[in-house]
Design an enzyme around this catalytic site. Sequence first.
Site, PDB file in Angstrom:
ATOM      1  N   PHE A   1      -7.716  14.582   3.316  1.00 11.16           N
ATOM      2  CA  PHE A   1      -6.275  14.424   3.396  1.00 11.16           C
ATOM      3  C   PHE A   1      -5.698  14.398   1.973  1.00 11.16           C
ATOM      4  CE2 PHE A   1      -2.451  11.673   3.845  1.00 11.16           C
ATOM      5  CZ  PHE A   1      -1.717  12.551   4.600  1.00 11.16           C
TER       6      PHE A   1
ATOM      7  N   ASP B   1     -13.579   6.725  -1.047  1.00  3.96           N
ATOM      8  CA  ASP B   1     -12.459   6.847  -0.115  1.00  3.96           C
ATOM      9  C   ASP B   1     -13.057   6.734   1.283  1.00  3.96           C
ATOM     10  OD1 ASP B   1     -10.376   7.424   1.548  1.00  3.96           O
ATOM     11  OD2 ASP B   1      -9.622   9.139   0.389  1.00  3.96           O
TER      12      ASP B   1
ATOM     13  N   HIS C   1     -12.033   7.028   6.543  1.00  2.00           N
ATOM     14  CA  HIS C   1     -12.580   7.437   7.853  1.00  2.00           C
ATOM     15  C   HIS C   1     -13.784   6.592   8.265  1.00  2.00           C
ATOM     16  CE1 HIS C   1     -11.180  11.920   7.195  1.00  2.00           C
ATOM     17  NE2 HIS C   1     -10.188  11.053   7.103  1.00  2.00           N
TER      18      HIS C   1
ATOM     19  N   GLN D   1      -3.929   3.185   8.947  1.00  2.60           N
ATOM     20  CA  GLN D   1      -2.873   3.991   9.572  1.00  2.60           C
ATOM     21  C   GLN D   1      -3.260   4.236  11.031  1.00  2.60           C
ATOM     22  OE1 GLN D   1      -3.759   7.468  10.065  1.00  2.60           O
ATOM     23  NE2 GLN D   1      -1.800   8.027  10.989  1.00  2.60           N
TER      24      GLN D   1
ATOM     25  N   LYS E   1      -6.530   5.691  12.536  1.00  2.01           N
ATOM     26  CA  LYS E   1      -7.829   5.277  11.987  1.00  2.01           C
ATOM     27  C   LYS E   1      -8.614   4.384  12.959  1.00  2.01           C
ATOM     28  CE  LYS E   1      -7.183   7.482   8.116  1.00  2.01           C
ATOM     29  NZ  LYS E   1      -5.847   8.051   8.299  1.00  2.01           N
TER      30      LYS E   1
ATOM     31  N   ARG F   1       1.522 -10.130 -11.256  1.00  2.00           N
ATOM     32  CA  ARG F   1       1.214 -11.563 -11.474  1.00  2.00           C
ATOM     33  C   ARG F   1      -0.275 -11.710 -11.732  1.00  2.00           C
ATOM     34  NH1 ARG F   1       5.103 -11.858  -7.076  1.00  2.00           N
ATOM     35  NH2 ARG F   1       6.954 -12.927  -7.862  1.00  2.00           N
TER      36      ARG F   1
ATOM     37  N   TYR G   1       7.288 -16.420 -12.021  1.00  2.00           N
ATOM     38  CA  TYR G   1       8.072 -15.308 -12.561  1.00  2.00           C
ATOM     39  C   TYR G   1       7.507 -14.827 -13.895  1.00  2.00           C
ATOM     40  CZ  TYR G   1      11.328 -16.070  -8.779  1.00  2.00           C
ATOM     41  OH  TYR G   1      11.881 -16.177  -7.533  1.00  2.00           O
TER      42      TYR G   1
ATOM     43  N   ARG H   1       2.032  -5.734  -1.068  1.00  2.00           N
ATOM     44  CA  ARG H   1       1.368  -6.689  -0.164  1.00  2.00           C
ATOM     45  C   ARG H   1       1.554  -6.291   1.300  1.00  2.00           C
ATOM     46  NH1 ARG H   1       4.502 -10.132  -3.701  1.00  2.00           N
ATOM     47  NH2 ARG H   1       5.977 -10.322  -1.980  1.00  2.00           N
TER      48      ARG H   1
HETATM   49  C1  LIG Z   1      -9.494  10.626   3.633  1.00  2.00           C
HETATM   50  C2  LIG Z   1      -8.194   9.898   3.583  1.00  2.00           C
HETATM   51  N1  LIG Z   1      -7.852   9.236   2.473  1.00  2.00           N
HETATM   52  C3  LIG Z   1      -6.704   8.549   2.372  1.00  2.00           C
HETATM   53  C4  LIG Z   1      -5.809   8.527   3.417  1.00  2.00           C
HETATM   54  C5  LIG Z   1      -4.500   7.824   3.220  1.00  2.00           C
HETATM   55  O1  LIG Z   1      -4.300   6.734   4.072  1.00  2.00           O
HETATM   56  P1  LIG Z   1      -2.843   6.274   4.475  1.00  2.00           P
HETATM   57  O2  LIG Z   1      -2.336   7.220   5.512  1.00  2.00           O
HETATM   58  O3  LIG Z   1      -3.069   4.893   5.025  1.00  2.00           O
HETATM   59  O4  LIG Z   1      -2.005   6.265   3.265  1.00  2.00           O
HETATM   60  C6  LIG Z   1      -6.112   9.200   4.604  1.00  2.00           C
HETATM   61  C7  LIG Z   1      -5.174   9.185   5.732  1.00  2.00           C
HETATM   62  O5  LIG Z   1      -5.154   9.999   6.607  1.00  2.00           O
HETATM   63  C8  LIG Z   1      -7.328   9.910   4.691  1.00  2.00           C
HETATM   64  O6  LIG Z   1      -7.666  10.610   5.780  1.00  2.00           O
END
Ligand SMILES: Cc1ncc(COP(=O)(O)O)c(C=O)c1O
Length: 407
Positions: free
Chosen positions: A95, A166, A169, A192, A195, A224, A231, A241
């Site tokens: 992605f 990353d 998945h 998301q 997932k 922070r 502050y 967050r």
């Molecule tokens: C391989 C990969 N990395 C990063 C992301 C990004 O995640 P998000 O959609 O939560 O920003 C995705 C989302 O589809 C993804 O498939």
Amino acid sequence: MVLALFGGSPIRTRPFPSWPVFGKTEEDRLLSTLRSGEWGRLDGKQVEEFERRFAAMHGCGYGVAVVNGTVSLRIALLAAGIQAEDEVIVPPYTFLSTASAVVEANAVPVFADIDLVTFNLDPRSVEAAITPRTRAIIPVHFAGQPAEMDALQRLAEAHDLTLIEDAAHAHGASYCSRAVGSLGHMASFSFQSSKNLTAGEGGIIVTNDQALAAACRSIQNCGRVEGGIWYEHHVISGNYRLGEFQGAVLNGQLDRLEQQTATRDANGAHLARRLQSLPGLFPQRRPPECTRHAYHLFMVRLDPAAFGASRDGVISALEAEGIPCSAGYGFSLTAQPLFRTKAFGPYLPGLRDRLDYSQASCPNSDLICTQSIWLEHPLLLGTADDMDEIAAAFEKIYCHRDELAGR
Ligand SMILES: Cc1ncc(COP(=O)(O)O)c(C=O)c1O
């Protein structure tokens, strides 16, 4: 038997499991969060509990929850000290975020090709892409199958590079019996809605490095620092967050993850065994190091010449047989308009004339974009009989492949 595409009876008439799966656990946590009035990360305990549990489940001592899995990648890069115009090696079959997060860290994504059988970053291609400017590698555990981490760790060590997984998945996957998330310096996950673990949106960075965790926490929380006054802001950053309602849902979802991952893993392995004997059909090859596959996607490559029908024809026929599926990415990231036009906003202004992504060579990724078929993870949440029906649909289409001529 006639193909359902041409009026025959479909192999599958019942729906597959729906997604997301939720119930009383999530409802109870959401309601108690609502009633507590503690809706933000700084007030409540849901996100904090989730960070601790999720990190531990992935072999890590620290977790920093954030608003999504794109921001988590960018924060990990910034925490690693990536500077303007540093190079970061990423796969082209992923992605957009894996590469766009690099640009948003004001660094240069450099594409290395993926392997034709595992669909994961090829360490030989990574090695060839390393230059004196390289600072990090971001392997994607594509479809939920861990990347070749041993070889990538060796490269990272030899060249003093930060290794950021990353794992968007790959919740719950493992490599040589070690949890995904604990295999690099940091790992990024997404929550998301599509997932394997979801709260609609959300993300997390996990790590075993205390200093990196503190840097991520600072960037997540307006710069922070631990023990600092309220502050007082030490680094450029923002508010990334995660809120307590999402934390509540994620805690509920986490109770289900172990069982769901085991089910997907068993069903995916069963389906791969059933499909591998069909000519021209290549399920993602699973090396022995993959001790648990998260199967965010069940992915196959279809060689049209060997199978005897086009990939798009087979997808139409599968859909008609009651098997939801798609082609996935239409082209490699190197061909995305963003990378061709370099519409990078304020980032990398000095480099744009020199960067030419049309010259990046990723033949395996390009080929896979034309030959892939994706089945999404909810299909694997049912029974072995469901897998047999999916396999039966592929077999039926193979028997009738001549009828798909011209599709
Ligand atoms: C391989 C990969 N990395 C990063 C992301 C990004 O995640 P998000 O959609 O939560 O920003 C995705 C989302 O589809 C993804 O498939």
